[in-house]
Design an enzyme around this catalytic site. Structure first.
Site, mmCIF file in Angstrom:
data_model
loop_
_atom_site.group_PDB
_atom_site.id
_atom_site.type_symbol
_atom_site.label_atom_id
_atom_site.label_comp_id
_atom_site.label_asym_id
_atom_site.label_seq_id
_atom_site.Cartn_x
_atom_site.Cartn_y
_atom_site.Cartn_z
ATOM 1 N N ASP A 188 0.786 -1.243 0.000
ATOM 2 C CA ASP A 188 0.000 0.000 0.000
ATOM 3 C C ASP A 188 0.819 1.296 0.000
ATOM 4 O O ASP A 188 0.530 2.206 0.804
ATOM 5 C CB ASP A 188 -0.967 0.004 1.202
ATOM 6 N N HIS A 224 -10.834 0.816 -1.858
ATOM 7 C CA HIS A 224 -12.157 0.720 -1.238
ATOM 8 C C HIS A 224 -13.289 1.287 -2.085
ATOM 9 O O HIS A 224 -13.130 2.332 -2.726
ATOM 10 C CB HIS A 224 -12.159 1.480 0.094
ATOM 11 N N LYS A 235 -6.892 -5.083 -2.844
ATOM 12 C CA LYS A 235 -7.577 -5.573 -1.638
ATOM 13 C C LYS A 235 -8.406 -4.456 -1.034
ATOM 14 O O LYS A 235 -8.273 -3.295 -1.434
ATOM 15 C CB LYS A 235 -6.552 -6.076 -0.617
ATOM 16 N N CYS A 289 -1.458 -2.661 7.711
ATOM 17 C CA CYS A 289 -1.437 -3.595 6.581
ATOM 18 C C CYS A 289 -0.098 -4.303 6.392
ATOM 19 O O CYS A 289 -0.059 -5.442 5.926
ATOM 20 C CB CYS A 289 -1.887 -2.885 5.318
#
Ligand code: VGL
Ligand code: ZN
Length: 189
Positions: A16, A60, A102, A141
């Site tokens: 990320d 998201h 993800k 994460c």
């Protein structure tokens, strides 16, 4: 700076490294952008050694259940197809990078890059036995990914110089959890 020592069976996982986790973003981590030059050094070494590079991204939908508006812990961040969700512009991803998306599920969050993404199977397909992990955030994460990597049976090395936590306490706690799970740490070597 220590020399980077890759061996056969290694992979590099960048967790990320996105705009929203850097200063000016929606969920800014202090010094988050500061890891990009170090990640680039690891990317260069990986490409030179033929080591596969994976980059995960938090991705998201609107109104994701991890957002405060839905009772979750986080402000809205990494909304699909926004600038905030883009990889940081200072990160020099190679053309060969394998992206792992993800955080797309409506019914649960996915902090770990291994969580229902098929990453473990993909790593095995590349004959990977050890993963080097850096990115953001160390206590969320990155830690979840490192711990799941151990659960999936991989050797895991945290690149301590290329990660930053959301909070210092979170950073310390997650470091302890990772060490207890057998994650090696570059700064210990
Ligand atoms: C992350 C908070 C919320 C991370 C993702 O990538 O560490 N942190 N979503
Ligand atoms: Zn998220």
């Amino acid at each position: 700076m220590p020399a980077i020592q890759f061996r056969a069976g290694d992979a590099l996982i960048l967790v990320d490294p996105q705009n929203d986790f850097c200063p000016g973003g929606a969920l800014p981590i202090e010094g988050g952008d500061g890891i990009m030059p170090e990640l680039n050094r690891w990317i260069d070494a990986a490409v030179a050694a033929g080591v596969p590079v994976f980059a995960s991204r938090d991705w998201h939908p609107e109104g994701h259940l991890s957002f405060e508006s839905q009772g979750g812990p986080w402000p809205p961040h990494c909304l699909q197809d926004t600038e905030g969700a883009a990889f940081h512009p200072a990160l020099k991803l190679p053309a060969s990078v394998i992206k792992v998306t993800k955080g797309v599920r409506f019914d649960q969050d996915q902090n770990s890059a291994f969580d229902q993404t098929g990453l473990a199977e993909e790593l095995r397909r590349h004959n990977v036995s050890r993963v080097w992990v850096g990115g953001l955030a160390q206590d969320v994460c990155v830690a979840a990914t490192a711990l799941d990597g151990r659960k999936a049976g991989f050797d895991v090395v945290l690149i301590a110089e290329a990660t930053r936590p959301v909070t210092p306490e979170g950073g310390r706690e997650s470091m302890q959890k990772m060490r207890e799970a057998g994650v090696q740490v570059t700064s210990d070597a």
